[in-house]
Write an enzyme that holds these catalytic residues in place. Structure first.
Site, short mmCIF file in Angstrom:
data_model
loop_
_atom_site.label_atom_id
_atom_site.label_comp_id
_atom_site.label_asym_id
_atom_site.label_seq_id
_atom_site.Cartn_x
_atom_site.Cartn_y
_atom_site.Cartn_z
CB ILE A 227 -0.91 0.03 1.24
CG1 ILE A 227 -1.78 -1.23 1.33
CG2 ILE A 227 -1.77 1.29 1.23
CD1 ILE A 227 -2.83 -1.34 0.26
N PRO A 228 1.12 1.87 -1.14
CG PRO A 228 0.95 2.74 -3.31
CD PRO A 228 0.34 1.72 -2.39
CB CYS A 229 1.64 5.13 2.90
SG CYS A 229 2.87 4.10 3.74
CG HIS A 230 6.47 4.52 -0.78
ND1 HIS A 230 5.81 3.31 -0.62
CD2 HIS A 230 6.80 4.58 -2.11
CE1 HIS A 230 5.77 2.68 -1.78
NE2 HIS A 230 6.36 3.43 -2.70
NE ARG A 231 4.40 4.03 -5.53
CZ ARG A 231 3.90 2.92 -6.07
NH1 ARG A 231 2.62 2.88 -6.43
NH2 ARG A 231 4.66 1.85 -6.25
#
Length: 293
Positions: free
Chosen positions: A256-260
């Site tokens: 779940i790409p919360c880093h983006r």
């Protein structure tokens, strides 16, 4: 309270990680703090205490690009440009009614959410496997069921604290430790490419959190979005702060790409597993995306 595992496969030694990521992380920390100065390879190698040739080879092997090229991915100008590109794509999607994960591009991840009854039961009757392995961004701790991956965090080696947090989150479940299979899953996660069979996730969260996490799955590798863009995407344009809380509650790092998600100013903002790791992931993904193009 300590959780007793139902089954224990004999834990295997962690795969040999070597010094690469730790060196990369230090390099990224230095580059991030001196991005305006555009430090040379010589300055960076002196700071790290390794030769220029070794640093160049190590960095290029890890990221696919040189440290100089990687540094270009860390600038605010590049981040703002990526936000503008995402705004155009997401606005178009909203205008033509494309809502829901998977409509904007080919997903590498599919998911299903637990029902309220399953959440209330805290995983009762569910067998959860878990273990440690090495990723391009350091040690990772992963857990999975027959229905998909349910947990992935970055860890500085094996940690009882991380394990107890997982056990409490799924306190009704039966646990089996399997480091070898964990490493295989981690290898799959970080080598996914278009055309591969999607990795399946089992999500556990509130309705609002699920909407935010599913929206993040629409953000392609190498792209960036702001908290307000995510809020608009889920139909709650005034909920940027709540979006931030949902991003922070994500326990499926990278997948779940919360880093983006970054600030509209182009600054990276917070990250549960460290700002240098966030920079490493974003730069690495940008390099991979450029290579694909």
């Amino acid at each position: 309270m300590e959780k007793t595992e139902c089954n224990v496969h004999e834990p295997v030694a962690l795969y040999e990680e070597g010094p690469s990521y730790h060196v990369i992380e230090k390099a990224i920390h230095f580059l991030s703090n001196h991005v305006q100065e555009q430090p040379s390879l010589s300055v960076l190698s002196q700071h790290l205490g390794i030769s220029e040739g070794h640093l160049q080879r190590m960095f290029t092997q890890w990221a696919g690009v040189s440290p100089k090229r990687f540094m270009q991915y860390l600038t605010k100008e590049r981040a703002k440009h990526a936000l503008r590109q995402s705004k155009s794509v997401l606005d178009t999607a909203l205008d033509v009614g494309l809502s829901g994960p998977g409509r904007l591009h080919d997903l590498l991840v599919s998911c299903e959410a637990m029902t309220p009854g399953e959440i209330k039961a805290l995983g009762a009757g569910l067998e959860v496997f878990h273990g440690y392995g090495d990723s391009p961004f350091g040690s990772a701790y992963v857990a999975w069921t027959g229905r998909g991956i349910c947990h992935l965090i970055f860890s500085e080696g094996q940690s009882e604290t991380h394990e107890q947090a997982l056990f409490q989150r799924w306190s009704g479940a039966c646990f089996t430790r399997d480091d070898q299979q964990a490493q295989g899953i981690i290898n799959t996660v970080f080598t996914l490419k278009k055309g591969d069979k999607p990795v399946h996730l089992l999500l556990k969260g509130t309705n609002f959190q699920l909407k935010v996490w599913e929206a993040l799955l629409q953000v392609e590798r190498g792209a960036l979005v702001s908290y307000s863009q995510v809020a608009k995407l889920i139909g709650s344009p005034n909920a940027s702060r709540a979006v931030g809380s949902a991003v922070g509650a994500n326990s499926l790092g990278f997948l779940i790409p919360c880093h983006r998600v970054i600030r509209e100013t182009g600054e990276m903002g917070h990250y549960r597993w460290g700002i240098d790791r966030k920079a490493a992931i974003l730069g690495w993904e940008a390099a991979q995306s450029d290579a694909d193009d």
